[in-house]
Each structure stands twice: as structure tokens, then as C-alpha cells.
Write an enzyme that holds these catalytic residues in place. Structure first.
Site, PDB file in Angstrom:
ATOM      1  CG  HIS A  28      41.788  67.539  46.426  1.00 47.57           C
ATOM      2  ND1 HIS A  28      41.927  68.698  47.124  1.00 47.57           N
ATOM      3  CD2 HIS A  28      42.549  67.686  45.330  1.00 47.57           C
ATOM      4  CE1 HIS A  28      42.715  69.517  46.466  1.00 47.57           C
ATOM      5  NE2 HIS A  28      43.106  68.935  45.369  1.00 47.57           N
ATOM      6  CG  HIS A  82      48.833  71.440  37.732  1.00 47.43           C
ATOM      7  ND1 HIS A  82      49.655  70.575  38.431  1.00 47.43           N
ATOM      8  CD2 HIS A  82      47.837  71.776  38.598  1.00 47.43           C
ATOM      9  CE1 HIS A  82      49.169  70.412  39.650  1.00 47.43           C
ATOM     10  NE2 HIS A  82      48.072  71.110  39.772  1.00 47.43           N
ATOM     11  CD  GLU A  84      45.498  68.317  41.864  1.00 48.67           C
ATOM     12  OE1 GLU A  84      45.930  69.486  41.887  1.00 48.67           O
ATOM     13  OE2 GLU A  84      44.896  67.783  42.830  1.00 48.67           O
ATOM     14  CG  ASP A  86      42.418  69.521  38.651  1.00 50.16           C
ATOM     15  OD1 ASP A  86      43.514  68.945  38.799  1.00 50.16           O
ATOM     16  OD2 ASP A  86      42.216  70.684  39.052  1.00 50.16           O
ATOM     17  CG  HIS A 148      48.037  72.613  43.963  1.00 50.93           C
ATOM     18  ND1 HIS A 148      47.197  71.671  43.433  1.00 50.93           N
ATOM     19  CD2 HIS A 148      48.113  72.351  45.282  1.00 50.93           C
ATOM     20  CE1 HIS A 148      46.759  70.872  44.363  1.00 50.93           C
ATOM     21  NE2 HIS A 148      47.284  71.243  45.494  1.00 50.93           N
ATOM     22  CG  ASP A 167      45.961  74.413  40.174  1.00 48.66           C
ATOM     23  OD1 ASP A 167      45.059  74.218  39.342  1.00 48.66           O
ATOM     24  OD2 ASP A 167      46.415  73.517  40.909  1.00 48.66           O
ATOM     25  CE1 TYR A 195      41.713  76.238  42.998  1.00 48.41           C
ATOM     26  CE2 TYR A 195      43.762  77.391  43.432  1.00 48.41           C
ATOM     27  CZ  TYR A 195      43.076  76.377  42.809  1.00 48.41           C
ATOM     28  OH  TYR A 195      43.754  75.491  42.020  1.00 48.41           O
ATOM     29  CG  HIS A 228      40.585  75.407  38.596  1.00 45.45           C
ATOM     30  ND1 HIS A 228      39.904  74.282  38.194  1.00 45.45           N
ATOM     31  CD2 HIS A 228      41.741  74.974  39.128  1.00 45.45           C
ATOM     32  CE1 HIS A 228      40.637  73.214  38.486  1.00 45.45           C
ATOM     33  NE2 HIS A 228      41.761  73.605  39.034  1.00 45.45           N
TER      34      HIS A 228
HETATM   35 FE1  FEO Z   1      46.348  71.443  41.274  1.00 47.38          FE
HETATM   36 FE2  FEO Z   1      43.607  72.398  39.406  1.00 47.38          FE
HETATM   37  O1  FEO Z   1      44.914  71.257  40.084  1.00 47.38           O
END
Ligand code: FEO
Length: 403
Positions: A28, A82, A84, A86, A148, A167, A195, A228
Site C-alpha cells: 500500500h 489482525h 487487514e 495481508d 496497526h 504487526d 516499518y 511479518h
Molecule cells: Fe496491518 Fe500486516 O497488516
């Protein structure tokens, strides 16, 4: 398909089953030059539990890694830390394939997952302090709103002493080595800063709140497992990322300087070089970045460490260059501190609005601006460049005075 893929054993009961996205370069709007991973974890207890899923295109990789350990149909619970995409992108497919007894998320997570996957997507909400007994282990939950997204939460597995932190403590950095202690700390420092600067800098208050709440739980964490990048399994690596987060979340002014600019026929670039030499002469470390080559996400990483930010642009069609406007818009969204020094400069042919517009943007972001916007017609003379050098000296000294 993909049946050669293996899970990675973390403890007797916990396996890494995430996926590797070697080639993603745009997350993004954030340039992910070193790829990333979408980490997911399988807990083999009386209730077999999957922590998070992965980005939708990596569904088969996730399922293959799970299948290297158990039949995925044995999964009883899925926890979505989370929502989101991903991390939840293939959640509906996983649910369809596995038919778990329950999917858990935070109270906000239930809402966000339903907004993504439909009102009939069944989620059991958990709130801070809730626990879930899965056999020998108990999972406990801490909501970490805005770290996040509003739905974010972290989950702690007590007997195995693993904190699944989604995250938080993550980075977009992937190598063939899963653990931080096997990777390069200087690269991890840069990528963790990148990040934070690009995803969390504007949420530093919430990050501090979450860190405080986590600290008060006094958890014994043997493995810190973000969603991640590398996992942290040694006291040294856990200390490294926790200390770095504490530093970044405090959002110190920064003792370095950054000059970023666009240039048309190299006049603005010459001015940038003169300012940089002036700053360097004071002993302040300065980074010079042309937006012809630098990405906005790297600029933001440099901003994190820079108490002085100089922004330059030629005037084109009465405006600043679009690349400069792009970075200033991005910066405005991410920067909440009011303690940095700014400087606006540029070159022009016949109108010269760009530095004034940059100045107005920096002023709106509450930069301290010791000089009026500076413009030079067409090509800077030696006298002009001397002036910019001297401004660089003054700016460098001002940064040192207020350090
Ligand atoms: Fe806020 Fe890795 O997504």
C-alpha cells in the site's frame, strides 16, 4: 500441490506455517525492497489452533505447510489477531476448507472481518483479559487498538511462552532464515525503522500505550512472533526489537539532517548539495535524497532520525514538482511531532511558487522554520551557493543547540 512445503517446528507444540512473498515491492504505497512474509502459526494442543492466516494468493502455501504436520481438517480454532487482508485475505477459504469450531478475533475484529467477508461470517469476539483454554496451554488476549488497525490484538500462549504480536515488532524483510538471530542486525534495524516510520509513526501514542500494557502483564516471552519478518527467539534478539520499539515510540526529534528534493535542470540539486556541505561542516550527519531516485518510504525512514528536514523543488507550472507534493502529503499523514526544524528551497524561471508552497506545508506540520522560503532564479551563482552553504551551517548549528 506444494506438498514439498514444510512447516518449521518452533516448539514441541507450535509450528510456523506462514508464507514468503519474495517479490512484493509495493505494500500500500510502501516500497518493500526486501520482500516480506505473512507469518502464521499452528498450535497442536487438545484444541488445534491456527494463529492468523496469510494474504489471499498464498492460501495454498499456508495449507501445504499445515498439511506437512496435520490434516488441516483437524484445526478446531482460528484466531485472527489482525483483520487487514495481508493476514485475513484467505481466512474465508481456510474456514471453508477446515470448518473450524470457532473463529476468534477482537471485538473490533469481529466488525472488521464482517465488513470484509459478510455479515454471516461467524466470529467469536475476545476482549483484553479474556482467556481461551486449548488443553495444556491457555491463550490470553490483549487488544492493541491502532497497532496497526482498530481490530488489532496480540495473543500469548502461556506454557510455550510465545507472544503472537501480529504487526507489532514486525518488518518487511525476508530471507531464507526464519529467526532474527540468524539475520543481519543492521538490516533489521533499518527495516524495523522503515516499518515503524511508514506504518506506525503517526500512531506512536497508541504504540506507547500498547507497550505499557504489555509491560504491565510481565509476560515471560521465549519467542516473540510477529506477522511479518523474522521471529525473535533469543533474549538478545527480543531485547533488540523491544528496545528499538521503545526508542521509536518515544519519537525523539532525531539528531541527523535530511535534504530531499526534486530537480529539473539540476539547479535545485546544486542548492541541495551546498546546503548539505554547510550542514556537514558542523558535524551533523546529513542524508541527501533526490526524489528522482528515492522512494517516499525510504524518505520517511530518514525523517524518523532527522531533527532537520530541508525540502527543495523547482517551480513547474506554478507548482512544486508532483514528486515533492507526494512526499509532503505522505509526511503530513505520518508525522505527529512538532519538534523538527524545517527549511524550504528551490529554483525557478519566472514565477517561483514552489518554495513558498513547501514552506506553507511545513508550517502546517508545525516545523520550526528559522528561514523564509529560499528561491534562486534559473541557475545558482557562486554567491547564491555560498548563501545556501551558510544557511546549512546555521541550520546544523541550530539542530545541535537544541539537541
Ligand atoms: Fe496491518 Fe500486516 O497488516
Amino acid at each position: 500441490m506444494n506438498d514439498y512445503l514444510q512447516a518449521v517446528k518452533l516448539t514441541d507444540k507450535v509450528y510456523y506455517v506462514g508464507s514468503i512473498d519474495w517479490n512484493v515491492r509495493n505494500f500500500h504505497g510502501y516500497h518493500t525492497g526486501r520482500g516480506t512474509s505473512y507469518n502464521a502459526f499452528l498450535i497442536l494442543d487438545e484444541k488445534v489452533t491456527l494463529i492468523d492466516t496469510v494474504k489471499k494468493p498464498f492460501y495454498h502455501e499456508l495449507m501445504a505447510r499445515i498439511s506437512s504436520v496435520i490434516d488441516p481438517a483437524e484445526i478446531d480454532y482460528i484466531i485472527s489477531n489482525h483483520a487487514e487482508p495481508d493476514h485475513s485475505g484467505c481466512l474465508p477459504e481456510v474456514v471453508a476448507a477446515v470448518k473450524p469450531e470457532k473463529v476468534f478475533a477482537s471485538v473490533m475484529g469481529e466488525k472488521v472481518l464482517k465488513a470484509h467477508y459478510g455479515e454471516d461470517f461467524e466470529v467469536t469476539p475476545l476482549k483484553t483479559g479474556d482467556t481461551l483454554n486449548i488443553g495444556e496451554n491457555t491463550l490470553s488476549v490483549l487488544e492493541t487498538r491502532m497497532l496497526h488497525w482498530p481490530d488489532s490484538m496480540v495473543t500469548y500462549l502461556d506454557k510455550e511462552k510465545i507472544l503472537f504480536s501480529q504487526d507489532a515488532f514486525g518488518m518487511h524483510y525476508v530471507t531464507s532464515k526464519l529467526f532474527a538471530d540468524q539475520n543481519d542486525y543492521s538490516i533489521m534495524t533499518y527495516e524495523a525503522k522503515k516499518y515503524f516510520a511508514n506504518i506506525l509513526m503517526h500512531l506512536a501514542n497508541q504504540v506507547r500505550g500498547a507497550m505499557k500494557a504489555l509491560g504491565e502483564l510481565n509476560l515471560d516471552v521465549k519467542i516473540l512472533a510477529p506477522d511479518h519478518g523474522p521471529l525473535f527467539r533469543t533474549p538478545e534478539s527480543i531485547g533488540f526489537i523491544q528496545d528499538l520499539y521503545a526508542q521509536m515510540a518515544a519519537v525523539p526529534r532525531g539528531n541527523k539532517a535530511l535534504i530531499f528534493y526534486a530537480t529539473m535542470w539540476n539547479s535545485t540539486e546544486k542548492i541541495a548539495a551546498a546546503i548539505a556541505d554547510g550542514i556537514r561542516s558542523t558535524g551533523v550527519e546529513v542524508k541527501v535524497a533526490s526524489l528522482n531516485v528515492a522512494d517516499r518510504s525510504d524518505i520517511m525512514t530518514y525523517v524518523l532520525d532527522s531533527g532537520l528536514v530541508c525540502v527543495g523543488s523547482p517551480t513547474m507550472n506554478n507548482q512544486m514538482f508532483p514528486a515533492v507534493a507526494d512526499v509532503l502529503t505522505y509526511l503530513k499523514g505520518l508525522l505527529r511531532t512538532t519538534n523538527k526544524i524545517g527549511y524550504a528551497f528551490g529554483s525557478f524561471g519566472w514565477s517561483g511558487e514552489a518554495p513558498k508552497k513547501i514552506f506553507a506545508e511545513l508550517e502546517a506540520m508545525k516545523f520550526e522554520l528559522p528561514f523564509e522560503p529560499q528561491s534562486t532564479k534559473f541557475v545558482p551563482t557562486d554567491e547564491d551557493l555560498k548563501k545556501y552553504f551558510e544557511h546549512g551551517v546555521a541550520l546544523g548549528r541550530k539542530l545541535q543547540e537544541n539537541a
